[in-house]
Enzyme design. Structure first.
Site, mmCIF file in Angstrom:
data_model
loop_
_atom_site.group_PDB
_atom_site.id
_atom_site.type_symbol
_atom_site.label_atom_id
_atom_site.label_comp_id
_atom_site.label_asym_id
_atom_site.label_seq_id
_atom_site.Cartn_x
_atom_site.Cartn_y
_atom_site.Cartn_z
ATOM 1 N N SER A 31 0.993 -1.141 0.110
ATOM 2 C CA SER A 31 0.086 -0.155 0.182
ATOM 3 C C SER A 31 0.568 1.030 -0.335
ATOM 4 O O SER A 31 1.518 1.869 0.502
ATOM 5 C CB SER A 31 -0.683 -0.050 1.267
ATOM 6 N N HIS A 62 -4.259 -0.167 -4.272
ATOM 7 C CA HIS A 62 -3.513 -1.281 -5.116
ATOM 8 C C HIS A 62 -3.869 -1.387 -6.564
ATOM 9 O O HIS A 62 -5.173 -1.725 -6.853
ATOM 10 C CB HIS A 62 -3.384 -2.535 -4.397
ATOM 11 N N HIS A 84 -5.588 -9.954 -1.063
ATOM 12 C CA HIS A 84 -5.006 -10.190 0.271
ATOM 13 C C HIS A 84 -6.809 -11.238 0.622
ATOM 14 O O HIS A 84 -7.513 -11.139 -0.212
ATOM 15 C CB HIS A 84 -5.823 -8.801 1.339
ATOM 16 N N TYR A 86 -8.082 -10.811 3.847
ATOM 17 C CA TYR A 86 -10.049 -10.680 3.737
ATOM 18 C C TYR A 86 -10.848 -9.965 2.873
ATOM 19 O O TYR A 86 -11.422 -9.302 2.709
ATOM 20 C CB TYR A 86 -9.249 -9.059 4.565
ATOM 21 N N GLU A 87 -9.921 -10.091 1.610
ATOM 22 C CA GLU A 87 -11.052 -9.414 0.550
ATOM 23 C C GLU A 87 -12.177 -10.733 -0.041
ATOM 24 O O GLU A 87 -12.891 -10.309 -0.769
ATOM 25 C CB GLU A 87 -10.445 -9.283 -0.934
ATOM 26 N N ALA A 114 2.313 -1.808 3.922
ATOM 27 C CA ALA A 114 2.349 -1.279 4.961
ATOM 28 C C ALA A 114 1.767 -1.700 6.304
ATOM 29 O O ALA A 114 1.418 -2.995 6.760
ATOM 30 C CB ALA A 114 1.603 0.235 4.496
ATOM 31 N N MET A 218 -1.364 -7.597 7.221
ATOM 32 C CA MET A 218 -2.566 -7.886 7.015
ATOM 33 C C MET A 218 -2.233 -8.718 5.752
ATOM 34 O O MET A 218 -3.222 -9.531 4.851
ATOM 35 C CB MET A 218 -3.979 -7.422 6.784
ATOM 36 N N SER A 219 -0.879 -8.774 5.236
ATOM 37 C CA SER A 219 -0.651 -9.738 3.997
ATOM 38 C C SER A 219 0.727 -9.793 4.215
ATOM 39 O O SER A 219 1.262 -10.420 5.342
ATOM 40 C CB SER A 219 -0.261 -8.409 3.023
ATOM 41 N N ASN A 242 1.257 4.011 10.968
ATOM 42 C CA ASN A 242 0.901 3.991 11.266
ATOM 43 C C ASN A 242 1.829 2.967 13.104
ATOM 44 O O ASN A 242 2.355 2.187 12.445
ATOM 45 C CB ASN A 242 -0.401 4.119 11.067
ATOM 46 N N HIS A 254 -6.988 4.504 7.105
ATOM 47 C CA HIS A 254 -5.949 3.630 5.665
ATOM 48 C C HIS A 254 -5.773 5.307 5.195
ATOM 49 O O HIS A 254 -4.395 4.975 4.505
ATOM 50 C CB HIS A 254 -7.771 3.096 4.941
HETATM 51 N N1 HPA Z 1 -2.824 -2.655 11.416
HETATM 52 C C1 HPA Z 1 -2.506 -4.151 10.156
HETATM 53 N N2 HPA Z 1 -2.419 -3.901 8.744
HETATM 54 C C2 HPA Z 1 -1.453 -2.577 8.943
HETATM 55 C C3 HPA Z 1 -1.827 -1.422 10.227
HETATM 56 C C4 HPA Z 1 -1.846 -1.132 10.896
HETATM 57 O O1 HPA Z 1 -1.787 -1.396 12.311
HETATM 58 N N3 HPA Z 1 -0.867 -0.270 9.639
HETATM 59 C C5 HPA Z 1 -0.839 -1.131 8.029
HETATM 60 N N4 HPA Z 1 -1.510 -2.027 7.977
#
Ligand code: HPA
Length: 282
Positions: A31, A62, A84, A86-87, A114, A218-219, A242, A254
């Site tokens: 990302s 993406h 991902h 989650y999609e 990310a 998440m990847s 973050n 996001h």
């Molecule tokens: N948590 C999970 N996935 C992420 C985060 C997060 O804080 N930041 C970017 N991808």
């Protein structure tokens, strides 16, 4: 059950018909990091939508393009965007592009993402080399019938395979040395993968810290698991977009994840550009 090997072979054949060049290095851009693909010379850009059986990303940020060409004379295949779990994609779909990269000739893979920073020593925008992972997604990328034909090197493609040096110590050291040469410190950290798409609760982040995680995302882990199944060498790089939930007293957005990705792009690009020839030579 679908025949992933036959489908991946069809996808690789299509890609070969579009681009003459055989890549040896694969790069998956996470990302906000997609612009790195503009570094590719003699580029052939192929939309995921045009590649047989290739999954389409539904996430903002993406873009869904495969860029083949060279960087510093090295044949590369750069994925601008990934899908991902989650999609709603199956493990076969999530890992499909990684399988295809290997069939194209890729033997070393740089996976980027990310991530949320759990380790309070990381600041927002820090780039971290992944030293190891904890797969807490509840599934495994190599689930299903074993397919030994995916082996990229002799001895790979086994039902049970080693994950004790999943993230190549050699490639990691090389990246750390290069960052130091460029005047900054590339930290190392353990990446914990969750399914998402909800960000974590502060209680989950406290638990993950206790488990030994420095980063959360998440990847990546699924791609790395199949890469190791095939015998590819992996370098993993996270951008801390973050601080994870509860580390700071702030909600996570996001948009912020995307914005930080863009902000560190120059530093990220300089590191990658410098290590690519070194990785190819390692
Ligand atoms: N948590 C999970 N996935 C992420 C985060 C997060 O804080 N930041 C970017 N991808």
């Amino acid at each position: 059950m679908t025949d992933q090997y036959a489908q991946a072979t069809a996808a690789a054949e299509y890609i070969r018909s579009r681009a003459a060049l055989a890549p040896t290095l694969g790069i998956i851009l996470g990302s906000g990091l997609g612009n790195f693909a503009s570094m590719v010379e003699q580029a052939t850009t192929i939309s995921y939508a045009d590649i047989p059986h290739f999954p389409q990303s539904t996430v903002q940020g993406h873009s869904g393009k495969l860029v083949l060409g060279t960087i510093a004379g090295i044949g590369v295949a750069v994925m601008q965007g990934r899908v991902h779990a989650y999609e709603g994609y199956s493990m076969e779909q999530v890992t499909f592009p990684t399988r295809v990269l290997s069939l194209l000739g890729v033997r070393r893979l740089i996976v980027t993402n990310a991530a949320g920073g759990i380790n309070p020593r990381y600041g927002q925008g820090a780039i971290v080399a992944i030293s190891d992972h904890i797969n807490l997604t509840g599934t495994n990328a190599a689930l299903g019938l074993n397919e030994p034909r995916f082996a990229a090197i002799p001895g790979a493609g086994q039902r049970f395979f080693d994950m004790s040096a999943a993230y190549s110590p050699t490639l990691r050291k090389l990246a750390i040395t290069e960052a130091a040469r460029q005047g900054w410190m590339l930290n190392e950290g353990v990446y914990i993968a969750v399914l998402g798409p909800s960000y974590e609760t502060p209680a989950e982040i406290r638990a993950f810290r206790t488990l030994g995680a420095d980063l959360v995302g998440m990847s990546t882990v699924h791609e790395v698991i199949v890469a190791r199944h095939m015998g590819l060498e992996v370098l993993g790089l996270s951008v801390v977009t973050n601080m994870a939930a509860g580390v700071l007293d702030e909600p996570i957005h996001h948009e912020e994840v995307m914005e930080i990705g863009r902000r560190i792009e120059g530093q990220f690009t300089r590191l990658l550009a410098a290590i690519i020839p070194q990785i190819a030579a390692a």
